[in-house]
Motif scaffolding. Structure first.
Motif, short mmCIF file in Angstrom:
data_model
loop_
_atom_site.label_atom_id
_atom_site.label_comp_id
_atom_site.label_asym_id
_atom_site.label_seq_id
_atom_site.Cartn_x
_atom_site.Cartn_y
_atom_site.Cartn_z
N GLY A 46 0.89 -1.71 0.02
CA GLY A 46 -0.18 -0.01 0.27
C GLY A 46 0.56 1.15 0.15
O GLY A 46 0.50 2.02 -0.28
N ILE A 99 -2.53 3.29 2.07
CA ILE A 99 -3.87 2.68 2.55
C ILE A 99 -4.61 3.66 3.44
O ILE A 99 -4.51 4.47 3.77
N HIS A 111 -9.73 -0.09 3.50
CA HIS A 111 -9.14 -1.28 3.26
C HIS A 111 -7.77 -1.60 4.85
O HIS A 111 -7.79 -2.92 4.68
N TRP A 112 -7.66 -0.85 4.93
CA TRP A 112 -6.88 -1.28 6.36
C TRP A 112 -7.76 -2.27 7.47
O TRP A 112 -7.22 -3.32 7.78
#
Length: 104
Positions: free
Chosen positions: A24, A31, A35-36
């Motif tokens: 990422g 990121i 998404h994390w």
């Protein structure tokens, strides 16, 4: 003909998060929080990285950006990524217990 993959290796949760982080951070968008959260719903990016003195130095120095979009390198930070990543990986390792699956 094969498919180019000899074998698959099952990654542990910390290994997976390290891959998410390294890959990422190589992208201009970095990121995103969303998404994390797919990989580590127990802790957000601010909790893992935002409270670290070493990461704060990178933020204040202009190499990293941590905001409502997520975590990413500035253009200067991308040029120095190989020296930024060890700091981020060390912070992630320091929080490894919080990214483990909850035991029942």
């Amino acid at each position: 003909m094969g498919h180019g993959t000899r074998r698959r290796i099952q990654l542990g949760r910390l290994d997976l998060l390290e891959e998410v982080l390294v890959m990422g951070m190589r992208m201009a968008d970095g990121i995103s929080h969303k998404h994390w959260e797919l990989f580590c719903p127990q802790m957000d990016l601010h909790e893992v990285f935002g409270e670290s003195i070493r990461v704060q130095e990178l933020l204040q120095g202009g190499q990293l950006i941590l905001d409502d979009r997520g975590l990413r390198c500035s253009w200067n930070g991308l040029a120095l990524l190989d020296s930024v990543l060890p700091t981020l990986l060390a912070e992630l390792q320091g929080h490894r217990s919080l990214c483990e699956p909850e035991s029942s």
